[in-house]
Every structure is written in structure tokens, then in C-alpha cells.
Design a protein around this motif. Structure first.
Motif, mmCIF file in Angstrom:
data_model
loop_
_atom_site.group_PDB
_atom_site.id
_atom_site.type_symbol
_atom_site.label_atom_id
_atom_site.label_comp_id
_atom_site.label_asym_id
_atom_site.label_seq_id
_atom_site.Cartn_x
_atom_site.Cartn_y
_atom_site.Cartn_z
ATOM 1 N N LEU A 46 44.527 31.785 44.190
ATOM 2 C CA LEU A 46 43.154 32.273 44.334
ATOM 3 C C LEU A 46 43.119 33.507 45.226
ATOM 4 O O LEU A 46 42.472 34.500 44.888
ATOM 5 N N PHE A 47 43.868 33.476 46.345
ATOM 6 C CA PHE A 47 43.859 34.621 47.262
ATOM 7 C C PHE A 47 44.326 35.896 46.553
ATOM 8 O O PHE A 47 43.769 36.969 46.741
ATOM 9 N N ARG A 48 45.348 35.747 45.710
ATOM 10 C CA ARG A 48 45.898 36.920 45.005
ATOM 11 C C ARG A 48 45.004 37.401 43.873
ATOM 12 O O ARG A 48 45.241 38.465 43.315
ATOM 13 N N SER A 49 43.954 36.670 43.536
ATOM 14 C CA SER A 49 43.029 37.095 42.479
ATOM 15 C C SER A 49 41.969 38.053 43.008
ATOM 16 O O SER A 49 41.008 38.365 42.309
ATOM 17 N N VAL A 50 42.145 38.558 44.221
ATOM 18 C CA VAL A 50 41.138 39.399 44.877
ATOM 19 C C VAL A 50 40.787 40.638 44.036
ATOM 20 O O VAL A 50 41.638 41.221 43.362
ATOM 21 N N SER A 51 39.510 40.985 44.093
ATOM 22 C CA SER A 51 39.012 42.194 43.425
ATOM 23 C C SER A 51 37.796 42.687 44.202
ATOM 24 O O SER A 51 37.386 42.060 45.185
ATOM 25 N N THR A 52 37.235 43.780 43.776
ATOM 26 C CA THR A 52 36.016 44.287 44.419
ATOM 27 C C THR A 52 35.103 44.920 43.381
ATOM 28 O O THR A 52 35.576 45.433 42.364
ATOM 29 N N ASP A 53 33.800 44.861 43.664
ATOM 30 C CA ASP A 53 32.835 45.599 42.839
ATOM 31 C C ASP A 53 32.376 46.848 43.587
ATOM 32 O O ASP A 53 31.450 47.516 43.167
ATOM 33 N N GLY A 54 33.017 47.122 44.695
ATOM 34 C CA GLY A 54 32.674 48.290 45.501
ATOM 35 C C GLY A 54 31.915 47.933 46.769
ATOM 36 O O GLY A 54 32.035 48.621 47.770
ATOM 37 N N ASP A 55 31.163 46.877 46.718
ATOM 38 C CA ASP A 55 30.392 46.430 47.885
ATOM 39 C C ASP A 55 30.845 45.067 48.401
ATOM 40 O O ASP A 55 30.582 44.728 49.543
ATOM 41 N N ILE A 56 31.469 44.302 47.537
ATOM 42 C CA ILE A 56 31.859 42.935 47.862
ATOM 43 C C ILE A 56 33.324 42.722 47.471
ATOM 44 O O ILE A 56 33.757 43.176 46.416
ATOM 45 N N VAL A 57 34.054 42.015 48.340
ATOM 46 C CA VAL A 57 35.401 41.555 47.995
ATOM 47 C C VAL A 57 35.229 40.171 47.376
ATOM 48 O O VAL A 57 34.540 39.317 47.934
ATOM 49 N N LEU A 58 35.827 39.984 46.217
ATOM 50 C CA LEU A 58 35.620 38.770 45.430
ATOM 51 C C LEU A 58 36.940 38.072 45.140
ATOM 52 O O LEU A 58 37.961 38.726 44.930
ATOM 53 N N TRP A 59 36.890 36.755 45.125
ATOM 54 C CA TRP A 59 38.021 35.944 44.681
ATOM 55 C C TRP A 59 37.504 34.970 43.634
ATOM 56 O O TRP A 59 36.388 34.455 43.755
ATOM 57 N N GLY A 60 38.353 34.688 42.646
ATOM 58 C CA GLY A 60 38.012 33.672 41.645
ATOM 59 C C GLY A 60 36.701 33.973 40.944
ATOM 60 O O GLY A 60 35.853 33.099 40.850
ATOM 61 N N ASP A 61 36.538 35.186 40.454
ATOM 62 C CA ASP A 61 35.316 35.580 39.737
ATOM 63 C C ASP A 61 34.058 35.349 40.565
ATOM 64 O O ASP A 61 33.011 34.964 40.041
ATOM 65 N N GLY A 62 34.159 35.560 41.865
ATOM 66 C CA GLY A 62 32.992 35.451 42.747
ATOM 67 C C GLY A 62 32.819 34.109 43.419
ATOM 68 O O GLY A 62 31.842 33.888 44.119
ATOM 69 N N ARG A 63 33.763 33.196 43.209
ATOM 70 C CA ARG A 63 33.688 31.884 43.852
ATOM 71 C C ARG A 63 33.680 32.023 45.380
ATOM 72 O O ARG A 63 32.974 31.310 46.074
ATOM 73 N N VAL A 64 34.465 32.954 45.892
ATOM 74 C CA VAL A 64 34.476 33.293 47.319
ATOM 75 C C VAL A 64 34.143 34.774 47.419
ATOM 76 O O VAL A 64 34.692 35.579 46.674
ATOM 77 N N ARG A 65 33.230 35.117 48.341
ATOM 78 C CA ARG A 65 32.767 36.500 48.476
ATOM 79 C C ARG A 65 32.797 36.936 49.933
ATOM 80 O O ARG A 65 32.522 36.142 50.818
ATOM 81 N N LEU A 66 33.082 38.213 50.138
ATOM 82 C CA LEU A 66 33.065 38.808 51.472
ATOM 83 C C LEU A 66 32.421 40.189 51.353
ATOM 84 O O LEU A 66 32.957 41.067 50.670
ATOM 85 N N MET A 67 31.265 40.343 51.967
ATOM 86 C CA MET A 67 30.549 41.626 51.913
ATOM 87 C C MET A 67 31.317 42.686 52.710
ATOM 88 O O MET A 67 32.037 42.351 53.658
ATOM 89 N N ALA A 68 31.137 43.952 52.351
ATOM 90 C CA ALA A 68 31.803 45.047 53.055
ATOM 91 C C ALA A 68 31.488 44.997 54.550
ATOM 92 O O ALA A 68 32.370 45.209 55.384
ATOM 93 N N ARG A 69 30.259 44.675 54.898
ATOM 94 C CA ARG A 69 29.864 44.587 56.309
ATOM 95 C C ARG A 69 30.648 43.490 57.025
ATOM 96 O O ARG A 69 31.120 43.670 58.145
ATOM 97 N N GLU A 70 30.829 42.363 56.348
ATOM 98 C CA GLU A 70 31.599 41.254 56.933
ATOM 99 C C GLU A 70 33.068 41.629 57.070
ATOM 100 O O GLU A 70 33.730 41.243 58.042
#
Length: 83
Positions: A46-70
Motif C-alpha cells: 500500500l505504501f508503494r502505491s503512493v500517487s498525487t493529484d497535485g494537492d493530496i498525496v494518496l495511497w490505495g486509490d485514496g484510502r489514505v490521504r495526506l494534504m499538501a499542508r499536512e
């Protein structure tokens, strides 16, 4: 346009993050793994599935999210602890 250009999983639960400004950083998320919100990231697949939409770091198609501010909060805490 987002803030985050790309994100790549590294060893030891660290992320290599390239910002749209051209800045790059390595962010250690290992200390977040003991929290309910980020505990699922202990699963290396899951950790290696990381991606971004430009504002949010996402894992598992958004199952875990981390905002740029965070993400920046994690960086600032790391720097403060290093002082």
C-alpha cells in the motif's frame, strides 16, 4: 495547478516529493505509522502505491490521504526535532 508535482515511495517509509516550484524533499512518515489514520501504510504494498493529484498525496486509490499542508507540517516537525 497543484503544489505537488510527483511523489515516489522510498525505503523505510520515506517519500521523495517534487514540488511544482522545483523544490524536492524527502519526508519520513515512519513516526505516523502508529496512528489510526496512517497505520494502514505499514503495508509496504500500500505504501508503494503512493500517487498525487497535485494537492493530496494518496495511497490505495485514496484510502489514505495526506494534504499538501499536512505534508509540510511533517517536514517542519522533522526540522524542529533536528534542531
Amino acid at each position: 495547478m497543484g503544489f505537488i508535482k510527483s511523489v515516489t515511495a522510498l525505503n523505510d517509509w520515506r517519500l521523495f516529493v517534487e514540488m511544482e516550484t522545483g523544490s524536492v524533499m524527502v519526508v519520513d512518515l515512519s513516526h505516523k505509522l502508529d496512528t489510526a489514520r496512517f497505520g494502514d501504510l505499514r503495508d509496504l504494498k500500500l505504501f508503494r502505491s503512493v500517487s498525487t493529484d497535485g494537492d493530496i498525496v494518496l495511497w490505495g486509490d485514496g484510502r489514505v490521504r495526506l494534504m499538501a499542508r499536512e505534508l509540510m507540517d511533517v517536514v517542519f516537525v522533522e526540522k524542529k526535532e533536528a534542531l
